[in-house]
Write a protein that holds these residues in place. Structure first.
Motif, PDB file in Angstrom:
ATOM      1  N   ILE A 166       0.988  -1.021  -0.100  1.00  0.00           N
ATOM      2  CA  ILE A 166       0.362   0.631  -0.148  1.00  0.00           C
ATOM      3  C   ILE A 166       0.784   0.932  -0.220  1.00  0.00           C
ATOM      4  O   ILE A 166       0.289   1.934  -1.122  1.00  0.00           O
ATOM      5  CB  ILE A 166      -1.243  -0.259   0.997  1.00  0.00           C
ATOM      6  CG1 ILE A 166      -1.902  -1.328   1.206  1.00  0.00           C
ATOM      7  CG2 ILE A 166      -1.521   1.495   0.776  1.00  0.00           C
ATOM      8  CD1 ILE A 166      -2.744  -1.160   2.706  1.00  0.00           C
ATOM      9  N   GLU A 167       1.839   1.057   0.789  1.00  0.00           N
ATOM     10  CA  GLU A 167       2.827   2.641   0.627  1.00  0.00           C
ATOM     11  C   GLU A 167       3.498   2.680  -0.540  1.00  0.00           C
ATOM     12  O   GLU A 167       3.603   3.792  -0.519  1.00  0.00           O
ATOM     13  CB  GLU A 167       3.835   1.996   2.419  1.00  0.00           C
ATOM     14  CG  GLU A 167       3.528   2.544   4.081  1.00  0.00           C
ATOM     15  CD  GLU A 167       4.020   1.949   5.256  1.00  0.00           C
ATOM     16  OE1 GLU A 167       5.306   1.491   4.220  1.00  0.00           O
ATOM     17  OE2 GLU A 167       3.884   1.328   5.822  1.00  0.00           O
ATOM     18  N   ARG A 168       4.164   1.379  -0.655  1.00  0.00           N
ATOM     19  CA  ARG A 168       4.436   1.859  -2.212  1.00  0.00           C
ATOM     20  C   ARG A 168       4.058   2.009  -2.977  1.00  0.00           C
ATOM     21  O   ARG A 168       4.159   3.236  -3.996  1.00  0.00           O
ATOM     22  CB  ARG A 168       5.297   0.188  -2.615  1.00  0.00           C
ATOM     23  CG  ARG A 168       6.389   0.300  -3.337  1.00  0.00           C
ATOM     24  CD  ARG A 168       6.987  -0.878  -4.237  1.00  0.00           C
ATOM     25  NE  ARG A 168       6.294  -1.907  -4.532  1.00  0.00           N
ATOM     26  CZ  ARG A 168       6.472  -2.773  -5.105  1.00  0.00           C
ATOM     27  NH1 ARG A 168       7.720  -3.723  -4.518  1.00  0.00           N
ATOM     28  NH2 ARG A 168       5.466  -4.107  -5.729  1.00  0.00           N
ATOM     29  N   LEU A 169       3.038   1.902  -3.613  1.00  0.00           N
ATOM     30  CA  LEU A 169       1.764   2.594  -4.107  1.00  0.00           C
ATOM     31  C   LEU A 169       1.750   3.786  -4.212  1.00  0.00           C
ATOM     32  O   LEU A 169       1.630   4.743  -5.184  1.00  0.00           O
ATOM     33  CB  LEU A 169       0.498   1.440  -4.672  1.00  0.00           C
ATOM     34  CG  LEU A 169       0.583   0.164  -5.288  1.00  0.00           C
ATOM     35  CD1 LEU A 169      -1.275  -0.653  -4.827  1.00  0.00           C
ATOM     36  CD2 LEU A 169      -0.134   0.294  -6.876  1.00  0.00           C
ATOM     37  N   ILE A 170       1.191   4.259  -2.920  1.00  0.00           N
ATOM     38  CA  ILE A 170       0.708   5.550  -2.617  1.00  0.00           C
ATOM     39  C   ILE A 170       2.142   6.023  -2.792  1.00  0.00           C
ATOM     40  O   ILE A 170       2.050   7.229  -3.582  1.00  0.00           O
ATOM     41  CB  ILE A 170       0.379   6.015  -1.678  1.00  0.00           C
ATOM     42  CG1 ILE A 170      -1.258   5.459  -0.915  1.00  0.00           C
ATOM     43  CG2 ILE A 170       0.165   7.157  -0.765  1.00  0.00           C
ATOM     44  CD1 ILE A 170      -1.574   5.263   0.443  1.00  0.00           C
ATOM     45  N   SER A 171       3.526   6.244  -2.222  1.00  0.00           N
ATOM     46  CA  SER A 171       4.186   6.495  -2.969  1.00  0.00           C
ATOM     47  C   SER A 171       4.993   6.492  -4.355  1.00  0.00           C
ATOM     48  O   SER A 171       4.920   8.303  -4.190  1.00  0.00           O
ATOM     49  CB  SER A 171       5.177   6.318  -1.915  1.00  0.00           C
ATOM     50  OG  SER A 171       5.742   4.798  -1.856  1.00  0.00           O
ATOM     51  N   ASN A 172       4.626   5.826  -4.340  1.00  0.00           N
ATOM     52  CA  ASN A 172       4.569   6.173  -6.200  1.00  0.00           C
ATOM     53  C   ASN A 172       4.327   6.624  -7.130  1.00  0.00           C
ATOM     54  O   ASN A 172       4.432   7.455  -8.269  1.00  0.00           O
ATOM     55  CB  ASN A 172       5.498   3.805  -6.839  1.00  0.00           C
ATOM     56  CG  ASN A 172       6.229   3.506  -6.379  1.00  0.00           C
ATOM     57  OD1 ASN A 172       6.902   4.137  -5.529  1.00  0.00           O
ATOM     58  ND2 ASN A 172       6.132   1.839  -6.409  1.00  0.00           N
ATOM     59  N   SER A 173       2.951   6.077  -6.727  1.00  0.00           N
ATOM     60  CA  SER A 173       1.678   7.696  -7.522  1.00  0.00           C
ATOM     61  C   SER A 173       2.695   9.224  -7.149  1.00  0.00           C
ATOM     62  O   SER A 173       2.365   9.774  -8.199  1.00  0.00           O
ATOM     63  CB  SER A 173       0.517   7.079  -6.769  1.00  0.00           C
ATOM     64  OG  SER A 173       0.226   7.823  -7.337  1.00  0.00           O
ATOM     65  N   LEU A 209      -7.187  -0.623  -4.900  1.00  0.00           N
ATOM     66  CA  LEU A 209      -6.574   0.621  -5.013  1.00  0.00           C
ATOM     67  C   LEU A 209      -5.760   0.244  -6.636  1.00  0.00           C
ATOM     68  O   LEU A 209      -5.083  -1.351  -7.334  1.00  0.00           O
ATOM     69  CB  LEU A 209      -4.904   0.585  -3.862  1.00  0.00           C
ATOM     70  CG  LEU A 209      -5.157   0.432  -2.576  1.00  0.00           C
ATOM     71  CD1 LEU A 209      -4.032   0.829  -1.592  1.00  0.00           C
ATOM     72  CD2 LEU A 209      -5.380   2.256  -3.136  1.00  0.00           C
ATOM     73  N   LEU A 210      -5.794   1.371  -7.757  1.00  0.00           N
ATOM     74  CA  LEU A 210      -6.190   0.931  -8.729  1.00  0.00           C
ATOM     75  C   LEU A 210      -5.076   1.680  -9.527  1.00  0.00           C
ATOM     76  O   LEU A 210      -5.165   3.158  -9.986  1.00  0.00           O
ATOM     77  CB  LEU A 210      -7.399   0.826  -9.447  1.00  0.00           C
ATOM     78  CG  LEU A 210      -8.576   0.348  -8.960  1.00  0.00           C
ATOM     79  CD1 LEU A 210     -10.018   0.269 -10.383  1.00  0.00           C
ATOM     80  CD2 LEU A 210      -8.288  -1.433  -8.864  1.00  0.00           C
ATOM     81  N   PRO A 211      -3.931   1.189  -9.788  1.00  0.00           N
ATOM     82  CA  PRO A 211      -2.510   2.474  -9.964  1.00  0.00           C
ATOM     83  C   PRO A 211      -3.171   2.523 -11.155  1.00  0.00           C
ATOM     84  O   PRO A 211      -3.555   1.836 -11.538  1.00  0.00           O
ATOM     85  CB  PRO A 211      -1.136   1.929  -9.404  1.00  0.00           C
ATOM     86  CG  PRO A 211      -1.502   0.172  -9.358  1.00  0.00           C
ATOM     87  CD  PRO A 211      -2.888  -0.036  -9.018  1.00  0.00           C
ATOM     88  N   HIS A 212      -2.287   3.601 -11.949  1.00  0.00           N
ATOM     89  CA  HIS A 212      -2.796   3.704 -13.891  1.00  0.00           C
ATOM     90  C   HIS A 212      -4.084   3.875 -13.691  1.00  0.00           C
ATOM     91  O   HIS A 212      -4.541   3.649 -14.992  1.00  0.00           O
ATOM     92  CB  HIS A 212      -1.559   2.961 -14.279  1.00  0.00           C
ATOM     93  CG  HIS A 212      -0.066   3.370 -13.779  1.00  0.00           C
ATOM     94  ND1 HIS A 212       0.327   4.152 -14.052  1.00  0.00           N
ATOM     95  CD2 HIS A 212       0.124   2.156 -13.063  1.00  0.00           C
ATOM     96  CE1 HIS A 212       1.960   4.031 -13.657  1.00  0.00           C
ATOM     97  NE2 HIS A 212       2.100   2.984 -13.335  1.00  0.00           N
ATOM     98  N   THR A 213      -4.962   4.403 -13.127  1.00  0.00           N
ATOM     99  CA  THR A 213      -6.181   4.352 -13.420  1.00  0.00           C
ATOM    100  C   THR A 213      -7.188   5.580 -13.089  1.00  0.00           C
ATOM    101  O   THR A 213      -7.050   6.468 -12.226  1.00  0.00           O
ATOM    102  CB  THR A 213      -7.245   3.109 -12.801  1.00  0.00           C
ATOM    103  OG1 THR A 213      -6.434   2.092 -12.451  1.00  0.00           O
ATOM    104  CG2 THR A 213      -8.855   3.502 -13.054  1.00  0.00           C
TER     105      THR A 213
END
Length: 583
Positions: free
Chosen positions: A461-468, A518-522
């Motif tokens: 979760i942390e990685r997804l949010i920080s990378n975004s 959690l949907l990255p690049h969406t």
């Protein structure tokens, strides 16, 4: 002979006056927080000192700082802002740089009293950076205290706790600061810490902590009123038998306050305590006095709060028509001043009232207005944080540019003198680095690849949010309410959702019965398509009921919690739209 006697007499007369100036200043430092009106009288006396006794420029600035902080204590916020701006500029001109963060704190304190956190936070950031740069622990403590008060009001509890803990840790160092300026009593840090603990529902610890503070020598004047009132509030929250006695004690201490503004603020606090114990007549009397004072002094924020509280008490006491009129007036003021915290309370009061009398349509309207105010409050906090971050980044970039220019100029000077030696050294250094890289590359090709440990859910979760945030790409969150799905069907639902999603998407089954995606690049359109597909999957498992699905798109200063909150608000809005469509 007569002339020498006169000179000698003057020497004996002037020496104690000069010696007593610093002592007088130190005495005023304590007086400001206990008896601000007396402090202002002493400041006026010292500023009236004329030749041959003259204050140094540093002493004049310190006296101006005392006046500024005294203005805050008696509610003269506009005067405090003007004086702080002038004095901070003067400190810069006189190159007394260490005085600047103190005046920035005073300015930020005035904006905080106005509820203008947008202006206060960047000023506090600058103050805290300057305090560290010029090694001014007294200023650092006040800056941390003020920032923690704001963070507590905007529900950023962890940041507030860190700031207050640090302020308490360095307090003993601040007391021994070589050049004293101004230092609030330790109680002024313990009080917001107790309020923070109470907001986190740790009311017992909040009460015990503030109770210990009463043993302090600082427990006099205004400090004693503030502390006793807060203790009564904590005692009420803990349902302690001592709460009634503490309320009476707080009332008996009110004569310690000498200005109408200070009395009005305390009357409002005591009225709230009386209201909680259903003593409506006393609460109404106190609030009416407060409201008249705030109107005369044109103190909008305090007037708004007193007006809303008076409306709440009148509503509880049965005076409905006057209560609703006052609450609506406070709503109009809240909309005009963007004071969302008061708006949320006011809308909730009216929603509860209409629900109690069976007018559920009106109750729903006010509840939806409350949700709008909550969302606006969130956006306001987000914008404030963004402004704060921009101020920090701007300052760091400026520091970096300065260091880069200094380094560049020093390299140029060095090359001008010893260009031959530098060239040889650079060649040797390049050869050494090349050798190290080559040997490491060879070792890496021989060694077996290392096993990569799988990331935990929290890390993902942390990685997804920080990378975004770092990458600047969109990230959407979907929240699915599964209360109507049988527990035995949940694994099947999660399996179907996982088959629907991509490998990089994340599914979280929470203990509260919600499923988070959690949907990255969406972007929003893609999120809505996913929601429609989920509805088709989940409908057969709902046993004829309807589910609630909300979503939110991540913004720069979002955390997982803030994303979930906004998704919940959108979920409620969608429920309202569905109801209207059905009807």
């Amino acid at each position: 002979m007569d002339f020498r006697i006169v000179v000698l007499s003057l020497t004996f007369w002037l020496a104690p006056v000069w010696a007593s100036t610093s002592v007088q200043l130190d005495a005023i430092d304590t007086l400001i927080y206990q008896y601000p009106s007396e402090a202002l009288a002493e400041i006026n006396k010292l500023e009236a000192i004329s030749s041959p006794i003259k204050l140094s420029e540093t002493e004049k600035l310190r006296l101006a700082l005392f006046r500024c902080e005294t203005f805050l204590q008696i509610g003269e916020n506009e005067a405090a802002i003007n004086l702080a701006r002038i004095s901070e500029a003067k400190a810069k001109i006189l190159k007394i740089e260490q005085a600047r963060p103190y005046f920035l704190n005073c300015m930020a304190g005035a904006f905080t009293n106005y509820g203008d956190f947008r202006q206060a936070l960047p000023i506090l950031d600058s103050s805290i950076l300057l305090s560290r740069e010029f090694k001014q622990p007294q200023s650092l403590i006040n800056g941390l205290r003020l920032r923690a008060i704001i963070d507590t009001q905007v529900d950023s509890y962890s940041s507030a706790f860190e700031d207050l803990s640090l302020a308490i840790d360095i307090y003993s160092d601040a007391k021994n600061q070589e050049q004293a300026w101004i230092l609030p009593p330790l109680i002024y840090i313990q009080l917001p810490l107790s309020e923070l603990l109470a907001k986190k529902n740790e009311t017992k610890q909040a009460f015990e902590m503030i109770k210990r503070a009463t043993d302090s020598l600082e427990f006099q004047g205004k400090v004693s009123v503030l502390l006793t009132t807060h203790m009564a509030k904590m005692a009420q929250l803990n349902q302690a038998p001592s709460s009634d006695a503490l309320i009476q004690q707080a009332k008996s201490l009110l004569p310690e306050l000498s200005t109408a503004f200070e009395l009005a603020v305390s009357y409002t606090e005591v009225a709230q305590l009386e209201y909680k114990r259903a003593n409506y007549i006393s609460a109404i009397q106190l609030l009416e006095i407060s409201l008249n004072t705030f109107k005369k002094q044109k103190n909008t924020i305090e007037e708004l709060r007193a007006q809303r509280l008076l409306g709440e008490v009148l509503l509880a006491s049965g005076n409905t028509s006057k209560a609703i009129r006052l609450i609506n007036q406070s709503i109009n003021s809240g909309l005009r001043t963007s004071h969302y915290a008061e708006l949320i309370i006011s809308y909730q009061l009216l929603s509860d009232y209409y629900a109690d009398i069976g007018d559920f349509k009106q109750a729903l309207q006010y509840q939806l207005k409350r949700f709008d105010a909550a969302e606006n409050s969130f956006n306001f906090i987000k914008d404030t944080r963004l402004l704060q971050l921009n101020a920090r980044v701007s300052r760091q970039q400026q520091v970096f540019k300065t260091e880069l220019l200094e380094a560049d100029s020093s390299i140029k000077v060095g090359l001008g003198f010893k260009s031959g030696y530098v060239a040889i050294l650079l060649t040797l250094l390049f050869g050494f680095i090349l050798g190290v890289i080559t040997s490491r590359y060879k070792k890496r090709t021989i060694q077996a690849p290392l096993a990569i440990e799988p990331l935990s859910r929290e890390h993902k979760i942390e990685r997804l949010i920080s990378n975004s945030k770092l990458g600047g790409y969109p990230l959407s969150l979907i929240i699915i309410h599964t209360v109507h799905v049988y527990q035995t069907d949940l694994p099947l639902l999660i399996s179907r959702i996982e088959n629907l999603l991509r490998d990089q998407d994340l599914v979280i089954n929470r203990e509260d019965g919600d499923i988070l995606l959690l949907l990255p690049h969406t972007k929003e359109q893609g999120t809505l398509r996913v929601i429609e597909q989920i509805k088709k999957i989940i409908t057969p498992l709902l046993n004829g009921n309807k589910t609630k699905i909300g979503y939110a798109r991540m913004q720069q200063h979002d955390s997982l919690n803030s994303l979930i909150k906004r998704a919940h608000i959108q979920q409620l809005r969608q429920t309202k739209i569905d109801k209207e469509t059905t009807s």
